[in-house]
Write a protein that holds these residues in place. Structure first.
Motif, PDB file in Angstrom:
ATOM      1  N   VAL A  37      33.147  36.301  51.144  1.00  0.00           N
ATOM      2  CA  VAL A  37      34.280  36.732  51.954  1.00  0.00           C
ATOM      3  C   VAL A  37      33.914  38.112  52.506  1.00  0.00           C
ATOM      4  CG1 VAL A  37      35.539  37.713  49.991  1.00  0.00           C
ATOM      5  CG2 VAL A  37      36.774  37.031  52.021  1.00  0.00           C
ATOM      6  N   ALA A  38      34.263  38.369  53.748  1.00  0.00           N
ATOM      7  CA  ALA A  38      33.939  39.646  54.389  1.00  0.00           C
ATOM      8  C   ALA A  38      34.741  40.784  53.761  1.00  0.00           C
ATOM      9  CB  ALA A  38      34.219  39.579  55.883  1.00  0.00           C
ATOM     10  N   ALA A  44      39.264  39.764  50.251  1.00  0.00           N
ATOM     11  CA  ALA A  44      38.202  40.421  49.473  1.00  0.00           C
ATOM     12  C   ALA A  44      38.749  41.021  48.186  1.00  0.00           C
ATOM     13  CB  ALA A  44      37.520  41.491  50.317  1.00  0.00           C
ATOM     14  N   LEU A  45      40.015  41.407  48.192  1.00  0.00           N
ATOM     15  CA  LEU A  45      40.606  42.002  46.990  1.00  0.00           C
ATOM     16  C   LEU A  45      40.741  40.990  45.848  1.00  0.00           C
ATOM     17  CD1 LEU A  45      43.347  44.213  48.658  1.00  0.00           C
ATOM     18  CD2 LEU A  45      41.148  44.940  47.699  1.00  0.00           C
ATOM     19  N   GLN A  46      40.816  39.708  46.177  1.00  0.00           N
ATOM     20  CA  GLN A  46      40.893  38.660  45.163  1.00  0.00           C
ATOM     21  C   GLN A  46      39.632  37.798  45.130  1.00  0.00           C
ATOM     22  OE1 GLN A  46      43.699  39.005  47.358  1.00  0.00           O
ATOM     23  NE2 GLN A  46      44.586  40.369  45.834  1.00  0.00           N
ATOM     24  N   ALA A  47      38.550  38.277  45.728  1.00  0.00           N
ATOM     25  CA  ALA A  47      37.327  37.474  45.817  1.00  0.00           C
ATOM     26  C   ALA A  47      36.821  37.047  44.447  1.00  0.00           C
ATOM     27  CB  ALA A  47      36.243  38.249  46.571  1.00  0.00           C
ATOM     28  N   LYS A  52      34.479  33.995  44.608  1.00  0.00           N
ATOM     29  CA  LYS A  52      33.721  34.386  45.803  1.00  0.00           C
ATOM     30  C   LYS A  52      33.089  35.757  45.587  1.00  0.00           C
ATOM     31  CE  LYS A  52      35.742  31.230  48.689  1.00  0.00           C
ATOM     32  NZ  LYS A  52      35.084  30.330  49.564  1.00  0.00           N
ATOM     33  N   GLN A  53      32.149  36.088  46.463  1.00  0.00           N
ATOM     34  CA  GLN A  53      31.527  37.393  46.449  1.00  0.00           C
ATOM     35  C   GLN A  53      31.764  38.047  47.805  1.00  0.00           C
ATOM     36  OE1 GLN A  53      27.670  37.526  44.559  1.00  0.00           O
ATOM     37  NE2 GLN A  53      28.113  35.617  43.511  1.00  0.00           N
ATOM     38  N   GLN A  95      36.724  46.310  39.979  1.00  0.00           N
ATOM     39  CA  GLN A  95      37.950  45.633  40.412  1.00  0.00           C
ATOM     40  C   GLN A  95      37.756  44.722  41.621  1.00  0.00           C
ATOM     41  OE1 GLN A  95      40.859  48.731  40.908  1.00  0.00           O
ATOM     42  NE2 GLN A  95      40.957  49.143  38.717  1.00  0.00           N
ATOM     43  N   ILE A  96      36.562  44.662  42.178  1.00  0.00           N
ATOM     44  CA  ILE A  96      36.284  43.765  43.309  1.00  0.00           C
ATOM     45  C   ILE A  96      35.291  42.687  42.873  1.00  0.00           C
ATOM     46  CG2 ILE A  96      35.296  43.572  45.636  1.00  0.00           C
ATOM     47  CD1 ILE A  96      37.971  44.960  45.665  1.00  0.00           C
ATOM     48  N   GLY A  97      34.285  43.085  42.113  1.00  0.00           N
ATOM     49  CA  GLY A  97      33.246  42.156  41.690  1.00  0.00           C
ATOM     50  C   GLY A  97      31.939  42.445  42.395  1.00  0.00           C
ATOM     51  N   THR A  98      31.185  41.416  42.651  1.00  0.00           N
ATOM     52  CA  THR A  98      29.880  41.578  43.273  1.00  0.00           C
ATOM     53  C   THR A  98      30.028  41.710  44.778  1.00  0.00           C
ATOM     54  OG1 THR A  98      28.868  40.267  41.516  1.00  0.00           O
ATOM     55  CG2 THR A  98      27.598  40.560  43.538  1.00  0.00           C
TER      56      THR A  98
END
Length: 104
Positions: A37-38, A44-47, A52-53, A95-98
């Motif tokens: 996700v861009a 992106a906040l819930q990627a 998702k990344q 808090q976002i991930g990769t």
């Protein structure tokens, strides 16, 4: 003449290095746009929660993103831009991930 040669040399020195097409070897790489996700998309906040990344790139997910197959989590990802394929830099964002960053 000398000015033209210097200008051409400067242009080549400033041009980013382009790498071979990773998708040319389908046994090792595959397109993974659906797994990204861009960064500027509210999703992106819930990627991370959605499996998702995040990709931090001026192209978002509009250009092909290829990653090495058979790796979980994704590894060795590349994105095609106007100059060819460039390796994305993997970073862990709290808090976002990769996040995968397209450096120019």
């Amino acid at each position: 003449m000398v000015t033209a040669v210097l200008a051409a040399g400067a242009a080549l020195a400033l041009a980013p290095a382009v790498h071979a097409d990773p998708t040319a070897d389908p046994a090792h790489y595959s397109l993974q746009n659906d797994n990204f996700v861009a960064y500027n998309d509210p999703a992106a906040l819930q990627a991370q929660q959605n499996g998702k990344q995040v990709v931090v790139s001026p192209y978002g997910t509009s250009r092909p993103i290829a990653c090495r197959d058979n790796t979980t989590p994704l590894d060795d990802c590349w994105q095609k831009d106007d100059f060819g394929w460039f390796q994305l830099q993997k970073q862990d964002v709290p808090q976002i991930g990769t996040a995968w960053v397209h450096l120019v």
